[in-house]
Design an enzyme around this catalytic site. Structure first.
Site, PDB file in Angstrom:
ATOM      1  N   ARG A 135       0.852  -1.196   0.000  1.00  0.00           N
ATOM      2  CA  ARG A 135       0.000   0.000   0.000  1.00  0.00           C
ATOM      3  C   ARG A 135       0.877   1.232   0.000  1.00  0.00           C
ATOM      4  O   ARG A 135       1.925   1.240   0.647  1.00  0.00           O
ATOM      5  CB  ARG A 135      -0.821   0.000   1.293  1.00  0.00           C
ATOM      6  CG  ARG A 135      -2.311   0.088   1.089  1.00  0.00           C
ATOM      7  CD  ARG A 135      -3.061   0.163   2.408  1.00  0.00           C
ATOM      8  NE  ARG A 135      -2.582  -0.690   3.482  1.00  0.00           N
ATOM      9  CZ  ARG A 135      -2.393  -0.268   4.729  1.00  0.00           C
ATOM     10  NH1 ARG A 135      -2.622   1.007   5.061  1.00  0.00           N
ATOM     11  NH2 ARG A 135      -1.964  -1.100   5.655  1.00  0.00           N
ATOM     12  N   GLU A 164     -14.841 -18.135  -3.254  1.00  0.00           N
ATOM     13  CA  GLU A 164     -15.122 -17.822  -1.844  1.00  0.00           C
ATOM     14  C   GLU A 164     -16.606 -17.491  -1.673  1.00  0.00           C
ATOM     15  O   GLU A 164     -17.166 -17.603  -0.595  1.00  0.00           O
ATOM     16  CB  GLU A 164     -14.246 -16.628  -1.399  1.00  0.00           C
ATOM     17  CG  GLU A 164     -14.310 -16.329   0.091  1.00  0.00           C
ATOM     18  CD  GLU A 164     -13.428 -15.158   0.512  1.00  0.00           C
ATOM     19  OE1 GLU A 164     -12.810 -14.509  -0.365  1.00  0.00           O
ATOM     20  OE2 GLU A 164     -13.366 -14.883   1.727  1.00  0.00           O
TER      21      GLU A 164
HETATM   22  C1  LIG Z   1     -12.304 -12.899   4.828  1.00  0.00           C
HETATM   23  N1  LIG Z   1     -11.971 -13.307   3.522  1.00  0.00           N
HETATM   24  C2  LIG Z   1     -11.117 -12.631   2.682  1.00  0.00           C
HETATM   25  N2  LIG Z   1     -11.349 -12.723   1.346  1.00  0.00           N
HETATM   26  C3  LIG Z   1     -10.596 -12.027   0.469  1.00  0.00           C
HETATM   27  N3  LIG Z   1      -9.611 -11.213   0.829  1.00  0.00           N
HETATM   28  C4  LIG Z   1      -9.331 -11.085   2.131  1.00  0.00           C
HETATM   29  C5  LIG Z   1     -10.056 -11.793   3.119  1.00  0.00           C
HETATM   30  N4  LIG Z   1      -9.526 -11.478   4.313  1.00  0.00           N
HETATM   31  C6  LIG Z   1      -8.522 -10.590   4.077  1.00  0.00           C
HETATM   32  N5  LIG Z   1      -8.415 -10.333   2.765  1.00  0.00           N
HETATM   33  C7  LIG Z   1      -7.495  -9.396   2.080  1.00  0.00           C
HETATM   34  O1  LIG Z   1      -6.461  -9.015   2.981  1.00  0.00           O
HETATM   35  C8  LIG Z   1      -6.461  -7.600   3.204  1.00  0.00           C
HETATM   36  C9  LIG Z   1      -6.023  -7.277   4.599  1.00  0.00           C
HETATM   37  O2  LIG Z   1      -4.671  -7.631   4.786  1.00  0.00           O
HETATM   38  P1  LIG Z   1      -3.445  -6.829   4.107  1.00  0.00           P
HETATM   39  O3  LIG Z   1      -3.758  -5.355   4.140  1.00  0.00           O
HETATM   40  O4  LIG Z   1      -3.291  -7.344   2.709  1.00  0.00           O
HETATM   41  O5  LIG Z   1      -2.276  -7.179   4.983  1.00  0.00           O
HETATM   42  C10 LIG Z   1      -7.896  -7.199   2.874  1.00  0.00           C
HETATM   43  O6  LIG Z   1      -7.982  -5.816   2.560  1.00  0.00           O
HETATM   44  C11 LIG Z   1      -8.227  -8.110   1.698  1.00  0.00           C
HETATM   45  O7  LIG Z   1      -7.698  -7.593   0.503  1.00  0.00           O
END
Ligand SMILES: CNc1ncnc2c1ncn2[C@@H]1O[C@H](COP(=O)(O)O)[C@@H](O)[C@H]1O
Ligand SMILES: [Zn+2]
Length: 354
Positions: free
Chosen positions: A104, A206
Site C-alpha cells: 500500500r 469464496e
Molecule cells: C475474509 N476473507 C477474505 N477474502 C478475500 N480477501 C481477504 C479476506 N480477508 C482478508 N483479505 C485481504 O487481505 C487484506 C487485509 O490484509 P493486508 O492489508 O493485505 O495485509 C484485505 O484488505 C483483503 O484484501
C-alpha cells in the site's frame, strides 16, 4: 480460562500457517497500541474484530479492513504489526509461516509500496535475529479491487523482491472482495507471475456464482487455492471444477472460523473441509485473519478435530501435510520435516508426569 490437556496438545503440535493476511492478523494487544497511537481516529476494538458468537457479512468484513488500514499506515506501524504477528504465531506453536499482505502507498506518511514490502522483510529479519522460533516467508497480495493495471505493477514488484530478498518472497496471493472485479481480467498478471517463478495462492470461489472465473483461473493452474468454498456441485459448483482441482492435486487452504463468522458457510459442521478431506485431497487448516476473526491456528486444529472427529494421529498428519503444501524450497521443507519428526514423540506420547 484454564488451559486443558487438549489445549496443550494443540499448542504444542508443530504447525504451518499458509494463509494469513497481515492486517487481518493484528491481535487485540497490538490493536490497543495502534489505537493509542491514533486516538483522533476514534476507533474502537469492536470495529476491527468479530468476537465469539458474532457474525458479519463478507461486505462488513471488508469494511473492517478499511478501518484497520487507517490504523496501520506508516513504516513504524507495519514494522510493529509484523513483528507482533510473527511472535504471536510462534507462541501458538507455528513453526513455519507464510504471511501475505497487499503493498500500500500512503501519501500522508510518505509510505511507498516498495518501502511497505521492505519494512515487512525487515521485520521478518529482526524476528529471526531475536531468535523467535519460526521460519517466515512472504507472499505479495494483489487486491482485486484495484484492477488489472495495479495487479501487473504488483507482480513486477513481487518479481523484484523474489530476486532480492534472499528467498523470503516466494509468491503471489490474489485476494480482496470477490464481489469486485472479474478475476479473468487478472489473467495476464497472474500468468506473468507464474512464468517468472512466483508461486500462486489464489482465493477461489469464496462466494457463489464464480464458476466461470474459477474454471479460467484453475487452468493457470494455481499452486494453492484459498477457501474454494463453492467449488463442489452440492453448493452450486461443478464436477468439472472438482475434477480440475483433484487431477492437479491443488492443495486447499481451509479457514473454518473465518468462513463461519463471515457467513459464507452456515455452520462449522457444514464446512467444506469434510468434502475435501473425505476425498483424501490435500487440505491445510489456516486462520485467514486471526485478529479479525479472533482465533489462532491451535484453535482451528482443535475445532476441526472435534467437529470432524479426527484423532491425534490424523491431526498430526494434517499439520505434517501442511509443510508439504507450503511454498518452502525443498531444503527448508526437509528441515521442517526433521523438526516435526523430532517433536512427534513429545506431542503424541507425552512423557509421564514425575
Ligand atoms: C475474509 N476473507 C477474505 N477474502 C478475500 N480477501 C481477504 C479476506 N480477508 C482478508 N483479505 C485481504 O487481505 C487484506 C487485509 O490484509 P493486508 O492489508 O493485505 O495485509 C484485505 O484488505 C483483503 O484484501
Ligand atoms: Zn484470505
Amino acid at each position: 480460562g484454564m488451559e486443558t490437556d487438549a489445549d496443550t496438545f494443540y499448542r504444542h503440535l508443530p504447525k504451518a500457517e499458509l494463509h494469513a493476511h497481515l492486517n487481518g492478523s493484528v491481535s487485540f494487544a497490538t490493536m490497543k497500541k495502534l489505537i493509542a497511537r491514533k486516538p483522533h481516529l476514534n476507533i474502537e476494538h469492536s470495529m476491527t474484530a468479530i468476537s465469539s458468537g458474532q457474525r458479519r457479512t463478507l461486505e462488513e468484513c471488508f469494511q473492517m479492513f478499511k478501518v484497520i488500514h487507517q490504523l496501520v499506515d506508516s513504516e513504524e506501524d507495519i514494522l510493529m504489526v509484523t513483528k507482533d504477528v510473527v511472535r504471536e504465531f510462534a507462541t501458538d506453536g507455528v513453526k513455519y509461516l507464510e504471511l501475505r499482505s497487499t503493498p500500500r502507498e500512503e501519501a500522508k506518511s510518505g509510505l511507498s509500496k516498495t518501502r511497505y514490502v521492505e519494512t515487512i522483510i525487515e521485520a521478518i529479519r529482526q524476528s529471526k535475529q531475536d531468535e523467535v522460533d519460526i521460519d517466515v516467508r512472504f507472499l505479495v497480495s494483489v487486491d482485486r479491487r484495484n484492477g488489472p493495471r495495479v495487479a501487473m505493477e504488483t507482480v513486477k514488484l513481487a518479481e523484484d523482491f523474489m530476486l532480492s530478498s534472499d528467498g523470503l518472497v516466494l509468491g503471489l496471493d490474489l485476494s480482496g472482495d470477490p464481489a469486485v472485479c472479474n478475476g479473468k481480467d487478472m489473467l495476464p498478471a497472474l500468468q506473468r507471475a507464474r512464468n517468472s517463478g512466483l508461486k500462486l495462492a489464489l482465493h477461489l470461489s469464496e462466494v457463489p456464482s464464480q464458476k466461470e472465473e474459477s474454471e479460467i483461473l484453475l487452468n493457470l493452474p494455481p499452486d494453492r487455492i484459498g477457501h474454494g468454498t463453492f467449488l463442489h456441485p452440492e453448493v452450486g459448483g461443478s464436477d468439472s471444477l472438482v475434477d480440475k482441482v483433484c487431477k492437479q492435486k491443488i492443495p486447499i487452504e481451509l479457514c473454518l472460523t473465518s468462513n463461519v463468522k463471515d457467513q459464507t458457510v452456515p455452520s462449522y459442521d457444514k464446512h467444506h473441509f469434510q468434502y475435501w478431506y473425505d476425498r483424501g485431497h490435500p487440505c491445510v487448516l489456516c486462520t485467514d485473519d486471526k485478529g479479525v476473526f479472533c482465533t489462532d491456528l491451535s484453535q482451528e486444529y482443535q475445532l476441526a478435530a472435534s467437529i470432524f472427529a479426527l484423532g491425534p494421529e490424523a491431526v498430526w498428519d494434517l499439520s505434517h501435510q501442511a509443510v508439504q503444501c507450503s511454498f518452502a524450497p525443498e531444503p527448508l521443507k526437509q528441515q521442517l520435516k526433521r523438526r516435526w519428526a523430532e517433536l512427534r514423540p513429545q506431542v503424541l506420547q507425552p512423557p509421564p508426569l514425575q
